[in-house]
Design a protein around this motif. Structure first.
Motif, PDB file in Angstrom:
ATOM      1  N   ARG A  19      10.852   8.678  -6.187  1.00 54.50           N
ATOM      2  CA  ARG A  19      10.422   9.139  -4.863  1.00 54.50           C
ATOM      3  C   ARG A  19       9.053   9.833  -4.938  1.00 54.50           C
ATOM      4  NH1 ARG A  19      13.893   9.878  -0.617  1.00 54.50           N
ATOM      5  NH2 ARG A  19      15.935   8.934  -0.858  1.00 54.50           N
ATOM      6  N   ARG A  23       5.670   9.094  -2.748  1.00 54.62           N
ATOM      7  CA  ARG A  23       4.954  10.126  -1.993  1.00 54.62           C
ATOM      8  C   ARG A  23       3.494  10.239  -2.430  1.00 54.62           C
ATOM      9  NH1 ARG A  23       9.832  13.014  -3.033  1.00 54.62           N
ATOM     10  NH2 ARG A  23       8.781  14.140  -4.713  1.00 54.62           N
ATOM     11  N   PHE A  47       7.713   8.108   3.762  1.00 51.85           N
ATOM     12  CA  PHE A  47       9.062   8.484   4.164  1.00 51.85           C
ATOM     13  C   PHE A  47       8.997   8.991   5.603  1.00 51.85           C
ATOM     14  CE2 PHE A  47       9.676   9.016  -0.497  1.00 51.85           C
ATOM     15  CZ  PHE A  47      10.786   8.187  -0.629  1.00 51.85           C
ATOM     16  N   ILE A 168      15.604   2.473  -4.604  1.00 50.64           N
ATOM     17  CA  ILE A 168      14.296   2.954  -5.044  1.00 50.64           C
ATOM     18  C   ILE A 168      14.298   3.006  -6.564  1.00 50.64           C
ATOM     19  CG2 ILE A 168      12.581   4.796  -4.932  1.00 50.64           C
ATOM     20  CD1 ILE A 168      13.835   5.790  -2.401  1.00 50.64           C
TER      21      ILE A 168
END
Length: 215
Positions: A19, A23, A47, A168
């Motif tokens: 994640r 980002r 996101f 993911i």
């Protein structure tokens, strides 16, 4: 049923936090498959919220892009988030000689895509994308600062989308399987060479070395 269409990520290189890659490297390659084959477009994808468990991504593309017109509700989507990368010369591996390789960071997100065409939702998603892109600026720009009527004029020319995330995965390949001495030679060589991506990969490798020392 086991789905083999996964990101190839040997255990030593599997990202602890994919994640974070999403980002930090939001300019992604969005891939979907149509009747005549795959479509691919490079677009910023974020996101939808700051929730650490958020399972939705959002983005948009030019409506004149044939890919945008081809998007269908429920399309299977793959978003590829490419981080830094660098060529690693075999000459830098002296304790355990081997062949040249490539160090890199990437994340793959798979899920079901839905196009979004209503103005209210598109505006909300544009606000979110702008907010995320402006992070870190001393005076962040907002959609409210756009010239009067400009956003309304542009809305018909974009098509937004949302991806409901199924999986993911990430890779951080940073010479983890090599001896410490070779890893440090790689870091020093990357910092000295200075090709595109070298400094970023060297910095990530140094972070790994510090973490290893603390352990």
């Amino acid at each position: 049923m086991n789905d083999e269409r996964r990101l190839y990520a040997p255990r030593a290189y599997a990202a602890d936090d994919p994640r974070r890659i999403v980002r930090e490297h939001p300019f992604a390659l969005l891939i979907t498959t149509g009747e005549k084959g795959p479509w691919a477009t490079s677009v910023p994808i974020y996101f939808e919220t700051d929730d650490p468990g958020e399972m939705r991504l959002i983005g948009h593309m030019a409506r004149n892009n044939p890919h945008a017109r081809a998007l269908q509700a429920g399309d299977t989507a793959l978003a590829v988030f490419a981080g830094p990368h660098a060529y690693i010369s075999a000459s830098w591996y002296r304790e355990r000689p081997t062949v040249p390789t490539w160090n890199y960071v990437t994340a793959h997100v798979r899920g079901a895509l839905d196009p979004i065409d209503d103005d209210d939702t598109q505006l909300r998603l544009l606000d979110r994308v702008t907010e995320m892109a402006e992070q870190g600026h001393s005076s962040p720009w907002t959609m409210a600062q756009a010239p009067e009527g400009r956003v309304d004029a542009l809305l018909p020319h974009i098509r937004s989308f949302r991806i409901a995330i199924d999986r993911i995965e990430g890779v951080t390949k940073l010479s983890q399987t090599h001896p410490a001495g070779d890893r440090m030679r790689v870091i020093d060589a990357l910092e000295a060479r200075g090709w595109f991506g070298d400094q970023a990969i060297a910095a990530l490798m140094r972070d790994n070395e510090r973490a290893t020392e603390e352990d």
